[in-house]
Motif scaffolding. Sequence first.
Motif, PDB file in Angstrom:
ATOM      1  N   ALA A  69      27.932  28.075 -68.374  1.00 28.21           N
ATOM      2  CA  ALA A  69      27.955  26.748 -67.753  1.00 28.21           C
ATOM      3  C   ALA A  69      26.757  26.506 -66.841  1.00 28.21           C
ATOM      4  N   GLY A  70      26.072  27.572 -66.421  1.00 26.44           N
ATOM      5  CA  GLY A  70      24.911  27.412 -65.553  1.00 26.44           C
ATOM      6  C   GLY A  70      25.302  27.307 -64.090  1.00 26.44           C
ATOM      7  N   PRO A  71      24.323  27.419 -63.185  1.00 25.04           N
ATOM      8  CA  PRO A  71      24.601  27.397 -61.744  1.00 25.04           C
ATOM      9  C   PRO A  71      25.191  26.070 -61.293  1.00 25.04           C
ATOM     10  N   SER A  72      26.020  26.139 -60.285  1.00 24.52           N
ATOM     11  CA  SER A  72      26.602  24.934 -59.695  1.00 24.52           C
ATOM     12  C   SER A  72      25.523  24.126 -58.972  1.00 24.52           C
ATOM     13  N   THR A  73      25.747  22.816 -58.889  1.00 18.18           N
ATOM     14  CA  THR A  73      24.828  21.954 -58.131  1.00 18.18           C
ATOM     15  C   THR A  73      25.272  21.852 -56.667  1.00 18.18           C
ATOM     16  N   ARG A  74      26.406  22.430 -56.366  1.00 16.29           N
ATOM     17  CA  ARG A  74      26.938  22.362 -55.003  1.00 16.29           C
ATOM     18  C   ARG A  74      26.228  23.368 -54.111  1.00 16.29           C
ATOM     19  N   HIS A  75      25.865  22.923 -52.910  1.00 16.77           N
ATOM     20  CA  HIS A  75      25.182  23.824 -51.972  1.00 16.77           C
ATOM     21  C   HIS A  75      25.602  23.449 -50.558  1.00 16.77           C
ATOM     22  N   GLU A  76      26.333  24.341 -49.915  1.00 18.13           N
ATOM     23  CA  GLU A  76      26.807  24.105 -48.556  1.00 18.13           C
ATOM     24  C   GLU A  76      26.637  25.363 -47.708  1.00 18.13           C
ATOM     25  N   ILE A  77      26.372  25.160 -46.429  1.00 11.42           N
ATOM     26  CA  ILE A  77      26.346  26.249 -45.463  1.00 11.42           C
ATOM     27  C   ILE A  77      27.424  25.943 -44.433  1.00 11.42           C
ATOM     28  N   ALA A  78      28.382  26.850 -44.287  1.00  9.49           N
ATOM     29  CA  ALA A  78      29.446  26.635 -43.309  1.00  9.49           C
ATOM     30  C   ALA A  78      28.866  26.621 -41.901  1.00  9.49           C
ATOM     31  N   PRO A  79      29.311  25.701 -41.044  1.00 14.94           N
ATOM     32  CA  PRO A  79      28.751  25.593 -39.685  1.00 14.94           C
ATOM     33  C   PRO A  79      28.769  26.907 -38.910  1.00 14.94           C
ATOM     34  N   ILE A  80      29.795  27.749 -39.127  1.00 19.89           N
ATOM     35  CA  ILE A  80      29.889  29.007 -38.377  1.00 19.89           C
ATOM     36  C   ILE A  80      28.693  29.913 -38.638  1.00 19.89           C
TER      37      ILE A  80
END
Length: 255
Positions: free
Chosen positions: A140-151
């Motif tokens: 399926a290939g890499p996700s387009t989602r990219h997040e860094i948790a505030p902590i």
Amino acid sequence: MGVLWVAPAFVEGGGEGEAISTDASNLRVANSYWRSRDARVVIVGSSLAHRLSEEFFETPGIKNLSFEGGSSLTGLEIIASMPKRPRVVLVEANVLSRPADLALVRDVVERRPAPLRIVRWILRPGDQKKKLNVEQILAAGPSTRHEIAPIYLKPASYTAESVKPNINNLKRLILDLRRSGSKVLLFDLPFAPELQHSTHRLSTNLAHAQFTDLADWLPLAEDQSQLRWSDGVHLDARSSIVIAREMDRALSKMP
């Protein structure tokens, strides 16, 4: 042990997981290893390595003894308490700010019956989940989602001085396993690029400072462009498969 409740987990290509306590989940992992008879390669670590599901690997005889909210020291203590040691032990070096959970080690070694019955009851529905289609997730290939948790955007809450006793215990446990004939290799899991030089890499940096011989480390050459994280430090499911396959490759080259 206290109880921490976790939200249902979601995995690409799979369904919704069952919400269970962290303690119950960790006890299940520990007892699964304790009952196993064919573990040739054992992974110990924290929630980061816990994402490396055994079904992601092609190497036979792999068991994952990594714990949510824990560290590699707990898994190493459990292995050290058993008369039969695995041929290879892979030690995650990302989270060494926490000491071994000796209460969990005692629960497993003493094989207390009541917690085991509770865990079996809690987890029975989860045991019915469908097996992930690993190849389909990879394709399926890499996700387009990219997040860094505030902590993780804040400085780490521990210091080099507070980690030092854990590093000393790590050295002791590794030496003990090597003396008994196990091959022990450390590895560190990549963080999102924004966090690669953050204070949350302190444990890893201290481990590298203590274990300076390249022969102490499992050589991983992952393609960073293929990796994604759910919060900046925990790999998503596809990325965990990518890392597992890279670990397969490194293990296949060992004598």
